[in-house]
Design a protein around this motif. Structure first.
Motif, PDB file in Angstrom:
ATOM      1  N   ALA A 359      62.221  88.234  15.189  1.00 42.55           N
ATOM      2  CA  ALA A 359      62.544  88.478  16.612  1.00 42.55           C
ATOM      3  C   ALA A 359      62.819  90.302  16.532  1.00 42.55           C
ATOM      4  N   ALA A 360      62.123  90.837  15.606  1.00 41.33           N
ATOM      5  CA  ALA A 360      62.275  92.553  15.419  1.00 41.33           C
ATOM      6  C   ALA A 360      61.328  92.730  16.825  1.00 41.33           C
ATOM      7  N   GLY A 361      60.504  92.547  16.896  1.00 39.91           N
ATOM      8  CA  GLY A 361      59.584  92.738  18.293  1.00 39.91           C
ATOM      9  C   GLY A 361      59.874  92.598  19.691  1.00 39.91           C
ATOM     10  N   VAL A 362      61.127  91.758  19.436  1.00 38.17           N
ATOM     11  CA  VAL A 362      61.740  92.200  21.509  1.00 38.17           C
ATOM     12  C   VAL A 362      63.186  92.593  20.763  1.00 38.17           C
ATOM     13  N   THR A 363      63.779  93.798  20.136  1.00 39.43           N
ATOM     14  CA  THR A 363      64.402  94.422  20.192  1.00 39.43           C
ATOM     15  C   THR A 363      63.756  95.806  20.970  1.00 39.43           C
ATOM     16  N   GLU A 364      64.853  97.121  20.644  1.00 37.92           N
ATOM     17  CA  GLU A 364      64.497  97.993  21.353  1.00 37.92           C
ATOM     18  C   GLU A 364      64.427  98.978  20.703  1.00 37.92           C
ATOM     19  N   ASP A 365      63.867  98.182  18.979  1.00 39.52           N
ATOM     20  CA  ASP A 365      64.119  98.623  17.648  1.00 39.52           C
ATOM     21  C   ASP A 365      62.485  99.313  17.235  1.00 39.52           C
ATOM     22  N   TYR A 366      62.150  99.263  18.456  1.00 36.22           N
ATOM     23  CA  TYR A 366      60.060  98.558  18.338  1.00 36.22           C
ATOM     24  C   TYR A 366      59.825  99.119  19.706  1.00 36.22           C
ATOM     25  N   PRO A 367      58.601  99.530  20.148  1.00 36.29           N
ATOM     26  CA  PRO A 367      58.368  99.737  21.659  1.00 36.29           C
ATOM     27  C   PRO A 367      57.960  98.614  22.113  1.00 36.29           C
ATOM     28  N   LEU A 368      57.625  97.366  21.608  1.00 31.89           N
ATOM     29  CA  LEU A 368      56.606  96.759  21.575  1.00 31.89           C
ATOM     30  C   LEU A 368      57.324  95.444  22.990  1.00 31.89           C
ATOM     31  N   ALA A 369      58.733  95.077  23.174  1.00 35.96           N
ATOM     32  CA  ALA A 369      59.347  95.153  23.600  1.00 35.96           C
ATOM     33  C   ALA A 369      59.206  95.724  25.356  1.00 35.96           C
ATOM     34  N   MET A 370      59.600  97.043  25.020  1.00 38.80           N
ATOM     35  CA  MET A 370      59.462  98.196  26.355  1.00 38.80           C
ATOM     36  C   MET A 370      58.284  97.795  26.741  1.00 38.80           C
ATOM     37  N   MET A 371      56.972  97.817  26.244  1.00 41.22           N
ATOM     38  CA  MET A 371      55.112  98.341  26.251  1.00 41.22           C
ATOM     39  C   MET A 371      55.757  96.721  27.026  1.00 41.22           C
ATOM     40  N   TYR A 372      55.903  95.363  26.585  1.00 39.09           N
ATOM     41  CA  TYR A 372      55.712  93.825  27.065  1.00 39.09           C
ATOM     42  C   TYR A 372      56.238  94.501  28.622  1.00 39.09           C
ATOM     43  N   ALA A 373      57.498  94.514  28.912  1.00 38.96           N
ATOM     44  CA  ALA A 373      57.657  94.944  30.221  1.00 38.96           C
ATOM     45  C   ALA A 373      57.196  95.975  31.046  1.00 38.96           C
ATOM     46  N   GLY A 374      56.538  96.399  30.835  1.00 37.81           N
ATOM     47  CA  GLY A 374      55.899  97.586  31.741  1.00 37.81           C
ATOM     48  C   GLY A 374      54.099  96.994  31.909  1.00 37.81           C
ATOM     49  N   LEU A 375      54.039  96.613  31.266  1.00 39.71           N
ATOM     50  CA  LEU A 375      52.343  95.559  31.277  1.00 39.71           C
ATOM     51  C   LEU A 375      52.811  94.746  32.199  1.00 39.71           C
ATOM     52  N   ARG A 376      53.533  94.336  31.839  1.00 38.53           N
ATOM     53  CA  ARG A 376      53.786  92.681  32.571  1.00 38.53           C
ATOM     54  C   ARG A 376      54.233  93.185  34.069  1.00 38.53           C
ATOM     55  N   THR A 377      54.633  94.083  34.624  1.00 39.35           N
ATOM     56  CA  THR A 377      54.444  94.807  35.929  1.00 39.35           C
ATOM     57  C   THR A 377      53.967  94.979  36.090  1.00 39.35           C
ATOM     58  N   LEU A 378      52.580  96.054  35.914  1.00 38.79           N
ATOM     59  CA  LEU A 378      51.343  96.671  35.674  1.00 38.79           C
ATOM     60  C   LEU A 378      50.608  95.823  36.448  1.00 38.79           C
ATOM     61  N   ARG A 379      50.557  93.980  36.046  1.00 38.36           N
ATOM     62  CA  ARG A 379      50.113  92.958  36.783  1.00 38.36           C
ATOM     63  C   ARG A 379      50.365  93.233  38.443  1.00 38.36           C
ATOM     64  N   LEU A 380      52.017  93.827  39.045  1.00 39.00           N
ATOM     65  CA  LEU A 380      51.893  93.225  40.394  1.00 39.00           C
ATOM     66  C   LEU A 380      51.663  95.055  40.646  1.00 39.00           C
ATOM     67  N   ALA A 381      52.046  96.170  40.422  1.00 42.97           N
ATOM     68  CA  ALA A 381      51.875  97.436  40.750  1.00 42.97           C
ATOM     69  C   ALA A 381      50.421  97.881  41.791  1.00 42.97           C
ATOM     70  N   ASP A 382      50.679  98.429  41.728  1.00 46.41           N
ATOM     71  CA  ASP A 382      49.223  98.743  43.053  1.00 46.41           C
ATOM     72  C   ASP A 382      47.913  97.945  43.224  1.00 46.41           C
ATOM     73  N   GLY A 383      48.945  96.742  44.225  1.00 42.76           N
ATOM     74  CA  GLY A 383      48.747  95.435  43.914  1.00 42.76           C
ATOM     75  C   GLY A 383      48.305  94.461  43.266  1.00 42.76           C
ATOM     76  N   PRO A 384      48.534  93.084  42.988  1.00 43.02           N
ATOM     77  CA  PRO A 384      48.821  92.504  42.028  1.00 43.02           C
ATOM     78  C   PRO A 384      47.105  91.606  41.666  1.00 43.02           C
ATOM     79  N   ASP A 385      46.936  91.328  40.768  1.00 43.47           N
ATOM     80  CA  ASP A 385      45.784  89.968  40.799  1.00 43.47           C
ATOM     81  C   ASP A 385      44.740  89.744  41.425  1.00 43.47           C
ATOM     82  N   GLU A 386      46.013  88.643  42.053  1.00 39.97           N
ATOM     83  CA  GLU A 386      45.392  88.218  42.321  1.00 39.97           C
ATOM     84  C   GLU A 386      44.603  88.955  44.228  1.00 39.97           C
ATOM     85  N   VAL A 387      45.486  90.288  44.776  1.00 40.09           N
ATOM     86  CA  VAL A 387      44.581  90.486  45.664  1.00 40.09           C
ATOM     87  C   VAL A 387      43.104  91.173  44.910  1.00 40.09           C
TER      88      VAL A 387
END
Length: 409
Positions: A359-387
């Motif tokens: 449960a700690a992993g999805v909180t803001e006590d650790y950087p993982l949740a923010m990292m997940y959001a950023g990396l998931r967004t990166l699959r769209l930034a500067d062109g999505p995977d499919e392109v």
């Protein structure tokens, strides 16, 4: 000497940057979050960032990305790759070293295509870290991964262009220091499809420019913001057109190539930090009488993470090497490949690290949740995977096109 072994000067930068991360960046992360929370403003510019910028500059860890010796150390892509990876381990390191997107891409565009006035008014403050910028290309009403779809109109009226349209996900536009936008729009819808677009330099406070809102990403209001911006009869002097009318698509390709690989370099750094956090947590947590690290499935995750990181690092270094030796155009397949591979693999490693944290992993006590959001967004930034996959497949199929009939017969 191996093919991708870096230079002595780059090794010196790596050592200096690693020391800076340990002595200043990692200790500053908690201060950053405290200052942001105390401000109550999601787009506050915390003093710790400015302090880190001053420290980084005093150490010569400044504008490391810039390939031109006039503006930075003049490192090659291959030399810069490990540095971007190191900075990618923390969400505050790139800005501390003035190597954060989208400013890096905008600085390169202004270096290559800006007028002397643009360089004096915008490029120099960006290089000094006293100004921020945004890149306004994506639009809410069209599939912007196909840049020819861009609808914002730029109509010539004497010595000016009149801009009308809507942009969104203009990252950095809500940064407190953001003063300028580089905007892509359509100047001539009747000409050849890749000559219809142009780019202009537009002050963010120009009459008719309205920042409508900051778009949250997985619930996060990132400090730099991802803005939706309305352009209503915005008048821009014709001299602020970059390179020339109809050059927008070419500029975008010149900008996005290096930008994509920089994102991937930072993603590898995020994956490395996630693996480190996973290992430390697995060794310190005990379930059913044994450390989590003794579970075979966790050991598989750790081993697979190391294997995957080494693979994407090698592909990134190959892309960087090709960009340096044969140019971005010839390296386009490798750039597209790493843009697909790096965020996906880093995302998998972060996801598994979250699982180990519980449960700690999805909180803001650790950087993982923010990292997940950023990396998931990166699959769209500067062109999505499919392109990018489409581009790779078309390049792969092209070599068999002339022999297709023979093969069938």
């Amino acid at each position: 000497m191996s093919l991708f072994e870096t230079s002595d000067r780059a090794k010196k930068y790596q050592a200096d940057l690693l020391e800076f991360m340990d002595s200043h960046i990692y200790p500053a992360e908690s201060v950053y979050h405290e200052q942001m929370a105390a401000s109550g403003d999601p787009h506050f510019q915390p003093p710790i960032i400015e302090e880190l910028k001053t420290e980084a500059r005093s150490r010569g860890l400044w504008n490391l990305f810039h390939p031109h010796p006039e503006w930075g150390p003049g490192l090659t892509n291959l030399e810069y790759a490990p540095l971007a990876e190191i900075m990618g381990r923390s969400h505050i390191a790139s800005e501390a070293c003035n190597c954060n997107a989208p400013d890096t891409g905008n600085m390169e565009v202004l270096t290559l295509f800006g007028s002397d006035e643009h360089k004096e008014k915008y490029l120099k403050p960006l290089l000094d870290g006293t100004m921020a910028s945004a890149f306004a290309m994506t639009e809410p009403r069209v599939a912007s991964s196909d840049a020819t779809n861009i609808e914002l109109r730029m109509e010539r009226d004497g010595d000016e262009y009149v801009l009308n349209g809507r942009k969104w996900f203009a990252s950095n536009a809500l940064h407190r220091n953001c003063k300028v936008l580089i905007v892509m729009g359509k100047t001539d819808p009747t000409t050849a499809v890749h000559r219809q677009q142009s780019m202009m330099v537009v002050p963010i406070d120009a009459p008719g420019v309205t920042v409508m809102r900051g778009l949250p990403v997985f619930g996060y209001q990132d400090r730099e913001g991802h803005a939706e911006i309305d352009f209503a009869d915005v008048r821009v002097p014709a001299k602020d057109l970059l390179k020339g009318e109809g050059e927008g698509f070419a500029i975008s390709q010149a900008r996005l190539g290096p930008g994509r690989i920089h994102h991937c370099m930072r993603a590898i750094g995020a994956a490395e930090r996630a693996l480190e956090l996973m290992c430390r947590r697995a060794q310190s947590r005990v379930t059913f009488g044994s450390p989590v690290a003794e579970r075979s499935n966790i050991q598989d995750w750790i081993a697979e993470a190391r294997i995957d990181i080494e693979m994407i690092r090698l592909l990134t270094l190959k892309a960087a090497h090709l960009m340096d030796t044969v140019g971005n155009k010839e390296a386009r397949t490798e750039i597209a490949a790493i843009k697909v591979a790096a965020p996906n693999i880093a995302l998998k490693i972060v996801d598994r690290a979250i699982q180990v944290y519980g449960a700690a992993g999805v909180t803001e006590d650790y950087p993982l949740a923010m990292m997940y959001a950023g990396l998931r967004t990166l699959r769209l930034a500067d062109g999505p995977d499919e392109v990018h996959k489409r581009a790779i497949a078309r390049q792969e199929l092209r070599q068999y096109r002339d022999t297709a009939t023979t093969a069938v017969n």
